[in-house]
Design an enzyme around this catalytic site. Sequence first.
Site, PDB file in Angstrom:
ATOM      1  N   SER A 174     -24.247  56.728 105.885  1.00  0.00           N
ATOM      2  CA  SER A 174     -25.672  56.558 106.177  1.00  0.00           C
ATOM      3  C   SER A 174     -26.055  55.169 105.710  1.00  0.00           C
ATOM      4  O   SER A 174     -25.263  54.221 105.859  1.00  0.00           O
ATOM      5  CB  SER A 174     -26.475  57.653 105.478  1.00  0.00           C
ATOM      6  OG  SER A 174     -27.836  57.552 105.824  1.00  0.00           O
ATOM      7  N   TYR A 188     -33.433  53.049 113.504  1.00  0.00           N
ATOM      8  CA  TYR A 188     -32.385  53.088 112.479  1.00  0.00           C
ATOM      9  C   TYR A 188     -32.617  54.251 111.524  1.00  0.00           C
ATOM     10  O   TYR A 188     -31.738  55.089 111.303  1.00  0.00           O
ATOM     11  CB  TYR A 188     -32.423  51.751 111.750  1.00  0.00           C
ATOM     12  CG  TYR A 188     -31.345  51.519 110.753  1.00  0.00           C
ATOM     13  CD1 TYR A 188     -30.022  51.849 111.029  1.00  0.00           C
ATOM     14  CD2 TYR A 188     -31.621  50.941 109.517  1.00  0.00           C
ATOM     15  CE1 TYR A 188     -29.025  51.600 110.111  1.00  0.00           C
ATOM     16  CE2 TYR A 188     -30.639  50.690 108.593  1.00  0.00           C
ATOM     17  CZ  TYR A 188     -29.345  51.021 108.888  1.00  0.00           C
ATOM     18  OH  TYR A 188     -28.368  50.770 107.977  1.00  0.00           O
ATOM     19  N   LYS A 192     -30.529  57.755 110.836  1.00  0.00           N
ATOM     20  CA  LYS A 192     -29.955  58.016 109.511  1.00  0.00           C
ATOM     21  C   LYS A 192     -30.564  59.255 108.853  1.00  0.00           C
ATOM     22  O   LYS A 192     -29.859  60.006 108.183  1.00  0.00           O
ATOM     23  CB  LYS A 192     -30.155  56.797 108.603  1.00  0.00           C
ATOM     24  CG  LYS A 192     -29.379  55.561 109.063  1.00  0.00           C
ATOM     25  CD  LYS A 192     -27.888  55.818 109.139  1.00  0.00           C
ATOM     26  CE  LYS A 192     -27.097  54.543 109.371  1.00  0.00           C
ATOM     27  NZ  LYS A 192     -25.668  54.793 109.586  1.00  0.00           N
TER      28      LYS A 192
HETATM   29  C1  NAG Z   1     -25.391  52.881 112.550  1.00  0.00           C
HETATM   30  O1  NAG Z   1     -24.448  52.922 111.530  1.00  0.00           O
HETATM   31  C2  NAG Z   1     -24.007  51.664 111.064  1.00  0.00           C
HETATM   32  C3  NAG Z   1     -22.915  51.874 110.058  1.00  0.00           C
HETATM   33  O2  NAG Z   1     -23.358  52.596 109.005  1.00  0.00           O
HETATM   34  C4  NAG Z   1     -25.158  50.921 110.501  1.00  0.00           C
HETATM   35  O3  NAG Z   1     -24.739  49.635 110.064  1.00  0.00           O
HETATM   36  C5  NAG Z   1     -26.212  50.807 111.543  1.00  0.00           C
HETATM   37  O4  NAG Z   1     -27.292  50.204 110.985  1.00  0.00           O
HETATM   38  C6  NAG Z   1     -26.598  52.147 112.095  1.00  0.00           C
HETATM   39  N1  NAG Z   1     -27.577  52.057 113.153  1.00  0.00           N
HETATM   40  C7  NAG Z   1     -28.493  52.978 113.355  1.00  0.00           C
HETATM   41  C8  NAG Z   1     -29.433  52.777 114.463  1.00  0.00           C
HETATM   42  O5  NAG Z   1     -28.571  53.960 112.655  1.00  0.00           O
END
Ligand code: NAG
Length: 324
Positions: A174, A188, A192
């Site tokens: 996460s 994002y 998460k």
């Molecule tokens: C997706 O996961 C990656 C790796 O943890 C992270 O760097 C990225 O910010 C995430 N993006 C979203 C939209 O959650």
Amino acid sequence: MADVYFSFFSLSILVPLSLLILLYFIVRPRPVSVPIKNSHVFITGGSSGIGLALAHLCAREGANVSLLARNVTKLEEAKQSIKLATGRDVNVFSADVRDYDAVKRAIEEAGPIDVLVCNQGVFVPQELEHQELEEIKFMIDVNLTGSFHLIKAALPGMKKNRAERGPGSIAIMSSQAGQVGIYGYTAYSASKFGLKGLAEALQHEIIADNIHVSLIFPPDTETPGFVEENKRRPQLTSIIAASSGAMKADEVAKKSLDGIKSGTFIVPCNFEGFLLSVGTAGLSPQRSYLMAFVEVMTAGIVRLAALFFQWNWYGSIEKWHKKQ
Ligand SMILES: *[C@@H]1O[C@H](CO)[C@@H](O)[C@H](O)[C@H]1NC(C)=O
Ligand SMILES: *[C@@H]1O[C@H](CO)[C@@H](O)[C@H](O)[C@H]1NC(C)=O
Ligand SMILES: *[C@@H]1O[C@H](CO)[C@@H](O)[C@H](O)[C@H]1NC(C)=O
């Protein structure tokens, strides 16, 4: 006098001690130790950044490592670098986690997994109003739906071998934006926060199979992805998310592996992350009675600190808008 002494004694020693003993008996799930040596560790997004650092650590500890990522060139480079550093062969699979059939094929080819690390990710911070819908969908598809694809494809194989091979683990990467929503992080944080719901419910479903879920919450980490992301970060995001500096991918990988080995459900990576984890513990599981003790004892004061953070953030937002 004796009475006063006794009540002081009971308050300062007996109450915390009884709490510790109580917590020792009630924390669930029970502590566990997940082996890495000779286990099959499958890492997505494993060709760079935290995933690659984690692959190196696991190979060094004697695991069979498989990597899944999209870019074949990067996968080959990762394979070579691990072979060079540890002498161990790594299996690599090129697939897009958005494609369930491709994920399933790769996982079947890789063979039964003991430790699954969902670390794939794309990340573009921007205000919802300015972000293309396509981009939002892309992020949610890769990070959230991609993790569903991986776990669903891996579970049957993971469940099969537990009796002989001991505890297994599903680790999900996460981010601190999965503990608190801030400016510029709508997509994002949504993906998460979604992972947290997935992880909590999943742990209920697979605890009886001796598979243990870890949710890892790294802060900003110096990875190629982070460099890309920073180019487009809204100014307010940088003001609010200004932190004590980014961690190195190696350090995050080390914390992650320690968390995986001890089956820790919430894995913070630095002190700030530790405070965030205490502040957001809520209804999440806790295996460690010592951590549970810290959570119970500090809940009020950590909430107060959280309110100060919000006060500061809303202040920054107000100030910024006045300036525009
Ligand atoms: C997706 O996961 C990656 C790796 O943890 C992270 O760097 C990225 O910010 C995430 N993006 C979203 C939209 O959650
Ligand atoms: C690890 O790799 C070796 C060599 O390829 C293989 O013999 C062994 O069965 C593998 N172990 C696991 C758990 O996949
Ligand atoms: C794959 O990675 C290589 C090496 O980093 C890079 O040059 C290439 O552009 C990447 N390919 C794609 C399709 O992103």
